[in-house]
Design a protein around this motif. Structure first.
Motif, PDB file in Angstrom:
ATOM      1  N   THR A 171     -14.826  51.885 -35.092  1.00  0.00           N
ATOM      2  CA  THR A 171     -14.652  52.577 -33.809  1.00  0.00           C
ATOM      3  C   THR A 171     -15.871  52.317 -32.932  1.00  0.00           C
ATOM      4  OG1 THR A 171     -13.474  54.278 -35.034  1.00  0.00           O
ATOM      5  CG2 THR A 171     -14.027  54.777 -32.763  1.00  0.00           C
ATOM      6  N   THR A 215     -10.309  51.429 -31.304  1.00  0.00           N
ATOM      7  CA  THR A 215      -9.884  52.816 -31.450  1.00  0.00           C
ATOM      8  C   THR A 215      -8.370  52.861 -31.530  1.00  0.00           C
ATOM      9  OG1 THR A 215     -11.763  53.459 -30.122  1.00  0.00           O
ATOM     10  CG2 THR A 215     -10.134  55.139 -30.542  1.00  0.00           C
ATOM     11  N   GLU A 261     -12.829  60.403 -38.469  1.00  0.00           N
ATOM     12  CA  GLU A 261     -13.404  59.105 -38.828  1.00  0.00           C
ATOM     13  C   GLU A 261     -13.059  58.069 -37.746  1.00  0.00           C
ATOM     14  OE1 GLU A 261     -15.184  58.347 -41.756  1.00  0.00           O
ATOM     15  OE2 GLU A 261     -15.316  56.199 -41.327  1.00  0.00           O
ATOM     16  N   CYS A 262     -11.804  58.087 -37.278  1.00  0.00           N
ATOM     17  CA  CYS A 262     -11.378  57.143 -36.257  1.00  0.00           C
ATOM     18  C   CYS A 262     -12.004  57.418 -34.892  1.00  0.00           C
ATOM     19  CB  CYS A 262      -9.856  57.148 -36.120  1.00  0.00           C
ATOM     20  SG  CYS A 262      -9.085  56.250 -37.452  1.00  0.00           S
ATOM     21  N   MET A 263     -12.559  58.614 -34.718  1.00  0.00           N
ATOM     22  CA  MET A 263     -13.230  58.918 -33.457  1.00  0.00           C
ATOM     23  C   MET A 263     -14.735  58.698 -33.576  1.00  0.00           C
ATOM     24  SD  MET A 263     -11.187  59.514 -31.144  1.00  0.00           S
ATOM     25  CE  MET A 263      -9.715  58.700 -31.697  1.00  0.00           C
ATOM     26  N   GLY A 264     -15.133  57.979 -34.620  1.00  0.00           N
ATOM     27  CA  GLY A 264     -16.536  57.599 -34.725  1.00  0.00           C
ATOM     28  C   GLY A 264     -17.412  58.570 -35.486  1.00  0.00           C
ATOM     29  N   VAL A 265     -16.812  59.595 -36.098  1.00  0.00           N
ATOM     30  CA  VAL A 265     -17.618  60.559 -36.860  1.00  0.00           C
ATOM     31  C   VAL A 265     -17.883  59.980 -38.258  1.00  0.00           C
ATOM     32  CG1 VAL A 265     -17.713  62.899 -37.789  1.00  0.00           C
ATOM     33  CG2 VAL A 265     -16.560  62.472 -35.614  1.00  0.00           C
ATOM     34  N   HIS A 301     -15.346  54.470 -39.091  1.00  0.00           N
ATOM     35  CA  HIS A 301     -16.126  54.969 -37.946  1.00  0.00           C
ATOM     36  C   HIS A 301     -17.019  53.891 -37.339  1.00  0.00           C
ATOM     37  CE1 HIS A 301     -20.133  55.587 -39.836  1.00  0.00           C
ATOM     38  NE2 HIS A 301     -19.439  55.681 -40.931  1.00  0.00           N
ATOM     39  N   LYS A 302     -17.409  52.919 -38.185  1.00  0.00           N
ATOM     40  CA  LYS A 302     -18.211  51.802 -37.669  1.00  0.00           C
ATOM     41  C   LYS A 302     -17.336  50.888 -36.814  1.00  0.00           C
ATOM     42  CE  LYS A 302     -22.386  52.076 -39.750  1.00  0.00           C
ATOM     43  NZ  LYS A 302     -22.573  52.013 -41.197  1.00  0.00           N
ATOM     44  N   ILE A 318     -16.056  64.946 -28.972  1.00  0.00           N
ATOM     45  CA  ILE A 318     -16.395  64.394 -30.295  1.00  0.00           C
ATOM     46  C   ILE A 318     -16.700  62.890 -30.212  1.00  0.00           C
ATOM     47  CG2 ILE A 318     -15.436  63.889 -32.611  1.00  0.00           C
ATOM     48  CD1 ILE A 318     -16.340  66.706 -32.562  1.00  0.00           C
ATOM     49  N   PRO A 319     -15.765  62.048 -29.746  1.00  0.00           N
ATOM     50  CA  PRO A 319     -16.118  60.619 -29.689  1.00  0.00           C
ATOM     51  C   PRO A 319     -17.252  60.317 -28.721  1.00  0.00           C
ATOM     52  CG  PRO A 319     -13.971  61.007 -28.676  1.00  0.00           C
ATOM     53  CD  PRO A 319     -14.354  62.264 -29.364  1.00  0.00           C
ATOM     54  N   LYS A 371     -24.467  68.937 -32.729  1.00  0.00           N
ATOM     55  CA  LYS A 371     -23.544  67.832 -32.956  1.00  0.00           C
ATOM     56  C   LYS A 371     -22.985  67.846 -34.388  1.00  0.00           C
ATOM     57  CE  LYS A 371     -24.003  62.820 -32.771  1.00  0.00           C
ATOM     58  NZ  LYS A 371     -24.881  61.708 -32.399  1.00  0.00           N
ATOM     59  N   GLU A 429     -19.785  62.152 -27.975  1.00  0.00           N
ATOM     60  CA  GLU A 429     -21.052  62.561 -28.568  1.00  0.00           C
ATOM     61  C   GLU A 429     -21.451  61.650 -29.728  1.00  0.00           C
ATOM     62  OE1 GLU A 429     -23.031  66.863 -29.201  1.00  0.00           O
ATOM     63  OE2 GLU A 429     -20.975  66.633 -29.834  1.00  0.00           O
ATOM     64  N   PHE A 430     -20.472  61.263 -30.553  1.00  0.00           N
ATOM     65  CA  PHE A 430     -20.815  60.484 -31.742  1.00  0.00           C
ATOM     66  C   PHE A 430     -20.969  58.989 -31.459  1.00  0.00           C
ATOM     67  CE2 PHE A 430     -19.953  64.361 -33.907  1.00  0.00           C
ATOM     68  CZ  PHE A 430     -20.775  64.305 -35.021  1.00  0.00           C
ATOM     69  N   LEU A 431     -20.367  58.526 -30.366  1.00  0.00           N
ATOM     70  CA  LEU A 431     -20.461  57.091 -30.083  1.00  0.00           C
ATOM     71  C   LEU A 431     -21.319  56.788 -28.876  1.00  0.00           C
ATOM     72  CD1 LEU A 431     -16.689  56.390 -30.619  1.00  0.00           C
ATOM     73  CD2 LEU A 431     -18.508  55.661 -32.142  1.00  0.00           C
TER      74      LEU A 431
END
Lengths: 322, 241
Positions: free
Chosen positions: B78, B83, A207-211, B75-76, B103-104, A191, B106-108
């Protein structure tokens, strides 16, 4: 096969160990050591530069900090190489974290300039620190018969694991190189690697996709710095001499970014290929032509690859296979 | 009306001496289709940037789902459920279409979810977008409409409560605009609140329940589409008469 990579690592280490048993020209260790060191440095650089897209010109700074942490530990405590490597890793990792915290708000070329300045600042500091030899450098002899838990592992008369210190340090460097490749590969396949890739592609979108971009970048600078510091820690013992010019040599910065770029930055094998190839060519050039010519070769190759094969050797072959 | 999903309360944003947003106050209700219009440079994207956390507002509060977002990282936000998409699509160009969506997720998403589950989820979103056949392709080979759809698909993969679509239809043909509109309405009907920024009036009028109009950083009109079209201030802002 499931554990192909892990088995490969063990085989490489086994080969490195058996190599120390061969009655070969001693020069091969002297040439092999920097190649392994470059595998480690290029791999460490690639974690931030290749996966995350942040170009670090401060490799020499992290390496020098590693070297001088080792020197300070020898001077203070007479520490052995294992302690030197571990503590140098911690110190350089902490340096990476703090530099990252202060500079990662900078993007692109500004970040690169900040890291370049880091190496120069640290070199100036060491130049003025007499305890570790100052600008004149410092030389020391490695312990003749180092022991670990009562076991003598270097003995020139045989019977121990290694015949001499050069062989021992060569093997340590091989272990560290394999270790860093393993770390880089674990990051790349997970990841974290995908997160760093998204930062490289478009940081705002990531950043906007939650990373959590800042956290990932700090992680990358810490790991990358720490590995560079470890690679530097073995240096003084291997050379039995170190001065700021050697430890903070900008050649390291150039090599550490040229090798991944020539090998291919998007996968762990790229820096390995680049370092082995370039390292070998450079060692060959140093003994056959001149010690300065190797930089020329590097420059020409870098220009060639950036223009003709921007994804490096590995990228070139992968495209051919498609 | 029940508690709004998003409350924008006297939000102000300055760039040096230039006031990009001045005291903008509005609310977006749960499940609403909300239009945001205004001439170029009126502050639409700045407002979106303040809501999504790309910029920090100099004054005022942004309250989402009962939580004040001031000082919260993008990111918080999101993760909290906001979004946005970008005016100019920003795909992760080194990855395949599928990996862009992963990506989203997996990360969210749920920590430790299997790769298979993540891929299935991404695939189902691509299917609703009609892009399943592009899943393993590179983003560099996509057409303009596909890039727009990927931008939306990736945002939807973040499972937002509030989706902010920043000019998702700019540069598309009439049929393509209808296609994107249908996708957005479809997601709204599943419960997603949507803010649409758009210059294509036909689309934004057809889509929105309610519209606000910004001009030079100030909110000049608010109302249903038929109120907005008749508004003298809006007319003046767009036509300068």
């Amino acid at each position: 096969m499931r554990y192909k990579f892990e088995i490969g690592c063990i085989l490489v280490l086994l080969a490195a160990y058996l190599f120390t048993y061969l009655e070969v020209n001693r020069f091969l260790y002297v040439a092999g050591f920097p190649i392994l060191q470059f595998v480690m440095i290029a791999t460490a650089w690639n974690i931030l530069g290749g996966y995350g897209g942040y170009i670090n010109f401060g490799t020499a700074g992290f390496l020098g900090v590693g070297s001088y942490t080792a020197v300070a530990l020898i001077q203070w405590l007479g520490a052995g190489i294992v302690e030197q490597v571990i503590i140098a890793g911690v110190v350089a990792g902490f340096l990476g974290l703090s530099i990252g915290y202060f500079t990662l708000r900078l993007k692109g070329v500004y970040f690169a300039i900040a890291t370049l300045a880091l190496a120069i600042v640290l070199e100036t500091f060491v130049n003025n620190w007499d305890f570790v030899g100052g600008a004149a450098g410092i030389s020391f002899l490695p312990p003749r018969k180092p022991e670990l838990l009562g076991y003598v592992f270097i003995d020139s008369k045989g019977g121990a694991l290694f015949g001499n210190t050069k062989e021992y340090l060569f093997f340590i460097m091989a272990v560290l190189a394999v270790f860093s490749v393993w770390i880089a590969r674990s990051i790349e396949k997970g990841k974290l690697g995908r997160g760093l890739n998204s930062i490289k592609d478009n940081e705002e979108a990531a950043e906007c996709m939650g990373v959590p971009t800042l956290r990932l970048k700090l992680f990358a600078t810490t790991i990358s710095g720490s590995l560079m510091g470890m690679a530097g820690a073995v240096f003084p013992s291997f050379l039995t001499f170190i001065d700021p010019l050697t430890a903070f040599n900008l050649e390291f910065a150039v090599n550490s970014l040229a090798m991944p770029m020539i090998g291919g930055t998007f996968t762990w094998i790229g820096p390995v290929v680049g370092a082995v190839l370039l390292g070998t060519v450079q060692q060959w050039a140093i003994v056959t032509f001149s010690s300065e010519l190797n930089l020329l070769i590097l420059g020409v190759l870098l220009i060639f690859f950036v223009t003709v094969a921007p994804h490096g050797i590995v990228g070139w072959f992968m495209k051919k296979n498609k | 009306m029940s508690e709004p999903l998003l409350k924008v309360d006297s939000v102000t944003k300055n760039f040096g001496g230039f006031t990009a947003l001045s005291n903008v106050t509005t609310e977006v209700g749960v499940g609403e289709r909300f239009g945001l219009i205004g001439p170029n440079g009126s502050g639409k994207t700045t407002l979106i940037n303040c809501i999504s956390g790309m910029l920090t507002n100099d004054g005022g509060n942004i309250i989402f789902d009962g939580q004040n977002l001031n000082g919260m990282k993008a990111h918080k936000r999101t993760a909290a459920g906001i979004t946005r998409t970008f005016q100019i699509p920003r795909p992760f160009h080194s990855m395949t279409v599928m990996d862009n969506l992963k990506i989203p997720i997996e990360f969210l998403g749920i920590a430790g979810a299997s790769q298979k589950a993540i891929e299935d989820e991404a695939m189902s979103i691509l299917e609703t977008m009609g892009m399943a056949d592009k899943a393993n392709g590179e983003t560099t080979g996509l057409t303009q409409i596909e890039l727009r759809k990927l931008e939306l698909a990736r945002a939807i993969a973040a499972k937002p409560k509030l989706l902010i679509s920043d000019e998702a239809m700019a540069g598309l043909t009439g049929n393509e605009v209808d296609e994107v509109l249908e996708i957005l309405i479809n997601f709204n009907e599943q419960g997603m609140t949507i803010i649409m920024i758009e210059h294509i009036m036909r689309a934004v009028m057809q889509f929105s329940h309610r519209i606000i109009c910004l001009d030079a950083g100030e909110l000049i009109a608010e109302g249903t589409p038929d109120v907005i079209v008749k508004d003298k201030g809006v007319e003046r802002a767009y036509l300068g008469v």
